[in-house]
Motif scaffolding. Structure first.
Motif, PDB file in Angstrom:
ATOM      1  N   ASN A   1      53.616  73.353  67.459  1.00 18.37           N
ATOM      2  CA  ASN A   1      53.337  74.775  67.463  1.00 18.37           C
ATOM      3  C   ASN A   1      52.789  75.060  66.072  1.00 18.37           C
ATOM      4  O   ASN A   1      53.517  74.804  65.102  1.00 18.37           O
TER       5      ASN A   1
ATOM      6  N   SER B   1      65.592  73.111  73.082  1.00 17.02           N
ATOM      7  CA  SER B   1      66.020  74.437  73.519  1.00 17.02           C
ATOM      8  C   SER B   1      65.635  74.685  74.972  1.00 17.02           C
ATOM      9  O   SER B   1      64.630  74.159  75.458  1.00 17.02           O
TER      10      SER B   1
ATOM     11  N   ARG C   1      69.451  82.540  75.381  1.00 12.88           N
ATOM     12  CA  ARG C   1      69.818  81.780  74.188  1.00 12.88           C
ATOM     13  C   ARG C   1      70.670  80.547  74.479  1.00 12.88           C
ATOM     14  O   ARG C   1      71.891  80.626  74.637  1.00 12.88           O
TER      15      ARG C   1
ATOM     16  N   GLY D   1      55.218  83.607  71.302  1.00 10.60           N
ATOM     17  CA  GLY D   1      55.485  82.682  72.410  1.00 10.60           C
ATOM     18  C   GLY D   1      56.764  83.061  73.122  1.00 10.60           C
ATOM     19  O   GLY D   1      57.795  82.419  72.947  1.00 10.60           O
TER      20      GLY D   1
ATOM     21  N   TYR E   1      58.999  71.985  72.783  1.00 17.16           N
ATOM     22  CA  TYR E   1      57.991  72.026  73.859  1.00 17.16           C
ATOM     23  C   TYR E   1      57.817  70.668  74.536  1.00 17.16           C
ATOM     24  O   TYR E   1      56.820  70.442  75.230  1.00 17.16           O
TER      25      TYR E   1
ATOM     26  N   ARG F   1      46.028  81.368  67.595  1.00 15.07           N
ATOM     27  CA  ARG F   1      46.802  80.711  68.644  1.00 15.07           C
ATOM     28  C   ARG F   1      46.911  81.656  69.826  1.00 15.07           C
ATOM     29  O   ARG F   1      47.215  82.831  69.659  1.00 15.07           O
TER      30      ARG F   1
ATOM     31  N   ASP G   1      61.459  68.748  65.913  1.00 14.17           N
ATOM     32  CA  ASP G   1      61.593  69.925  66.781  1.00 14.17           C
ATOM     33  C   ASP G   1      60.842  69.647  68.082  1.00 14.17           C
ATOM     34  O   ASP G   1      59.612  69.607  68.125  1.00 14.17           O
TER      35      ASP G   1
ATOM     36  N   TYR H   1      55.384  76.007  62.865  1.00 12.95           N
ATOM     37  CA  TYR H   1      56.296  77.130  63.146  1.00 12.95           C
ATOM     38  C   TYR H   1      56.900  77.617  61.810  1.00 12.95           C
ATOM     39  O   TYR H   1      57.466  76.809  61.061  1.00 12.95           O
TER      40      TYR H   1
ATOM     41  N   SER I   1      64.796  77.644  75.799  1.00 13.62           N
ATOM     42  CA  SER I   1      63.971  78.861  75.734  1.00 13.62           C
ATOM     43  C   SER I   1      62.686  78.718  76.535  1.00 13.62           C
ATOM     44  O   SER I   1      62.349  79.576  77.351  1.00 13.62           O
TER      45      SER I   1
HETATM   46  C1  PL4 Z   1      59.399  84.366  67.966  1.00 14.69           C
HETATM   47  C2  PL4 Z   1      58.757  74.981  67.425  1.00 14.69           C
HETATM   48  C3  PL4 Z   1      57.880  81.090  69.350  1.00 14.69           C
HETATM   49  N1  PL4 Z   1      61.411  85.487  67.384  1.00 14.69           N
HETATM   50  O1  PL4 Z   1      64.331  80.202  71.098  1.00 14.69           O
HETATM   51  P1  PL4 Z   1      64.757  79.108  70.189  1.00 14.69           P
HETATM   52  O2  PL4 Z   1      65.493  79.622  68.973  1.00 14.69           O
HETATM   53  O3  PL4 Z   1      65.530  78.026  70.869  1.00 14.69           O
HETATM   54  O4  PL4 Z   1      63.458  78.377  69.667  1.00 14.69           O
HETATM   55  C4  PL4 Z   1      62.624  78.934  68.669  1.00 14.69           C
HETATM   56  C5  PL4 Z   1      61.564  77.968  68.355  1.00 14.69           C
HETATM   57  C6  PL4 Z   1      61.943  76.739  67.834  1.00 14.69           C
HETATM   58  N2  PL4 Z   1      61.018  75.802  67.544  1.00 14.69           N
HETATM   59  C7  PL4 Z   1      59.727  76.048  67.754  1.00 14.69           C
HETATM   60  C8  PL4 Z   1      59.303  77.265  68.257  1.00 14.69           C
HETATM   61  O5  PL4 Z   1      57.996  77.494  68.433  1.00 14.69           O
HETATM   62  C9  PL4 Z   1      60.231  78.259  68.558  1.00 14.69           C
HETATM   63  C10 PL4 Z   1      59.818  79.582  69.106  1.00 14.69           C
HETATM   64  N3  PL4 Z   1      58.578  80.019  68.645  1.00 14.69           N
HETATM   65  C11 PL4 Z   1      56.492  81.242  68.772  1.00 14.69           C
HETATM   66  O6  PL4 Z   1      55.776  82.156  69.209  1.00 14.69           O
HETATM   67  O7  PL4 Z   1      56.092  80.464  67.905  1.00 14.69           O
HETATM   68  C12 PL4 Z   1      58.665  82.362  69.318  1.00 14.69           C
HETATM   69  C13 PL4 Z   1      58.658  83.054  67.984  1.00 14.69           C
HETATM   70  C14 PL4 Z   1      60.831  84.214  67.676  1.00 14.69           C
HETATM   71  C15 PL4 Z   1      61.018  83.242  66.521  1.00 14.69           C
HETATM   72  O8  PL4 Z   1      60.819  83.585  65.377  1.00 14.69           O
HETATM   73  O9  PL4 Z   1      61.400  82.114  66.800  1.00 14.69           O
END
Ligand code: PL4
Length: 444
Positions: free
Chosen positions: A226, A284, A295, A81, A257, A421, A254, A169, A286
């Motif tokens: 997620n 976030s 970041r 994502g 989204y 997904r 969390d 996640y 992001s």
């Molecule tokens: C790939 C529910 C994505 N390398 O960017 P952040 O640290 O503020 O947020 C990360 C994050 C936090 N909470 C949830 C998320 O889904 C995510 C990001 N997830 C995904 O594809 O599920 C990116 C993943 C990244 C990682 O490991 O976070």
């Protein structure tokens, strides 16, 4: 020792092979590269507990492997994502302004407050928690939610019992394992001992049956979820908060989204009565502003939230942040200040609208092809059922036949088995091309 049901590959890696019926397979198991010791330092046994590599680098590895084998393939990724669209100008202007300011006497700043710039904390509180009783001293600016989730394990320590949605996640479970808050991986169930997995299945509308859930210290709860894309209703969230309060638990909520919610469901857990006494919320920029590489995130720890000895959790979180973090980049916080203006917020909503149009296209494609489809309405992920098939097999097939990267559902926990997904964070032409390829292979 090799995992049951696993085969050694020529690459020196092992993969769980497809069984007659899908079983809960977490991900590829890599053999540890054990060689001669050069030191007498004992390996952290908690790292040794991890049954697999972290999900997303593993997906990246498979993508590279596919590209090496098929150098001409134009691979499209709707897997990890990660955002693809440019950051709106109103926000990059602010980033540039903050960077340029560093070149001047007046604009230069060095270390900032570990908790974030006061002005940004104020604006985050008023933009996202207006009327919910959250003050700026309860908002801690950070370098992203994932980093805060890891630091949170440091806050609670290893003697903490944990519950997670299954699927969810993977950072919640993996960080808990690394912190030593769990037992070892049970190879039969693909679950770590001492973690409560709260099944979120189509049968329960992807909301856990709390009457069956154990009492734990922490409950990680991602909403919208997620990977399933499910979004809890106000009533469901109230039942979750009531459950936590009855058990004396803390919910780590969390909301990464939340901005994608469109059906009027709560966007913050603090919209729920009693949440300020039992919930931490992390969020976030992001997926709001395309800040996955820039970041910037934040975590809310209400003053009313207390440990069993009466210590405010906020006080200890402040101690963790001041000890383990040196504040988010001053340049990036300059960008964050633009995100929370009216113009910045509208621009972020423009990005959200763009990705939601992708959701619609992806959903329609799978529905048309006769698949079971969930999510993609209040969340940027579409959760597609391939009943009876192991997720990793489906992932491999889609990669092989469509040059398309997805994410296998079982990578998010055993209850994700049988699903993949599909991320809506691609750019439009890639999404349209992915749909063409999928229809060629899976269309009726
Ligand atoms: C790939 C529910 C994505 N390398 O960017 P952040 O640290 O503020 O947020 C990360 C994050 C936090 N909470 C949830 C998320 O889904 C995510 C990001 N997830 C995904 O594809 O599920 C990116 C993943 C990244 C990682 O490991 O976070």
């Amino acid at each position: 020792m090799m995992k049951h049901g696993a085969t050694m590959r020529p690459t020196g890696r092992t993969a769980v092979v497809g069984a007659a019926r899908p079983r809960a397979t977490r991900t590829v198991v890599r053999m540890a590269a054990v060689s001669e010791a050069t030191t007498g330092v004992k390996r952290n046994p908690n790292l040794a507990k991890l049954g697999a590599g972290y999900l997303f680098p593993e997906i990246g590895r498979r993508r590279r492997e596919h590209q090496e084998k098929n150098p001409d393939a134009k691979i499209i990724s709707l897997g990890i994502g990660d955002t693809t669209e440019p950051i709106p100008k109103v926000i990059t202007d602010a980033l540039q302004g903050a960077a340029a300011g560093l070149n001047t006497k007046e604009g230069y700043s060095g270390y900032g407050a570990e908790q974030g710039m006061g002005g940004l904390r104020d604006k985050l509180a008023s933009r996202f928690y207006d009327g919910l009783g959250i003050g700026s001293d309860e908002v801690f600016v950070s370098d992203g939610s994932k980093c805060d989730i890891s630091r949170m394990l440091m806050l609670f320590g290893s003697d903490t019992s944990i519950a997670v949605q299954d699927p969810a996640y993977p950072a919640y479970v993996d960080s808990s394992v690394i912190m030593g808050a769990t037992g070892v991986l049970n190879e039969e169930t693909s679950q770590y001992n001492n973690i409560t997995y709260m099944n979120c299945l189509k049968e329960n509308g992807f909301f856990p049956d709390l009457s069956k859930a154990n009492k734990t210290d922490l409950i990680f709860f991602c909403n919208p979820n997620n990977p399933t894309g499910a979004c809890a209703t106000r009533e469901q969230l109230q039942s979750l908060v009531d459950f936590a309060k009855a058990n004396g638990s803390i919910i780590v909520y969390d909301a990464a989204y939340a901005i994608y919610i469109e059906d009027g469901s709560p966007k913050s857990i603090y919209e729920i009565e009693g949440a300020d006494e039992c919930c931490i919320e992390t969020c976030s920029f992001s997926k709001y502003a395309g800040f996955t590489g820039v970041r910037l995130g934040w975590t809310v720890v209400p003053n009313k939230l207390k440990f069993s000895d009466g210590t405010p959790v906020n006080k200890d979180w402040n101690r963790i942040m001041t000890t383990c973090f040196n504040g988010a980049s001053n340049i990036v916080q300059g960008g964050g200040l633009a995100c929370v203006t009216d113009a910045g917020f509208d621009a972020m909503m423009g990005l959200v609208t763009y990705y939601k149009e992708n959701c619609k296209l992806i959903r329609e494609c799978f529905v048309e092809m006769g698949f079971e489809v969930y999510g993609g309405v209040n969340a940027p992920y579409v959760w597609v059922g391939f009943e009876g098939r192991p997720s990793w097999d489906v992932f491999a097939e889609i990669l092989e036949k469509c040059d398309l990267v997805t994410t296998p559902g079982s990578g998010f926990g055993p209850s994700g088995e049988g699903f993949v997904r599909v991320s809506a964070f691609g750019n439009r032409s890639d999404v349209e091309e992915a749909i063409r390829r999928l229809k060629k292979v899976y269309g009726k």
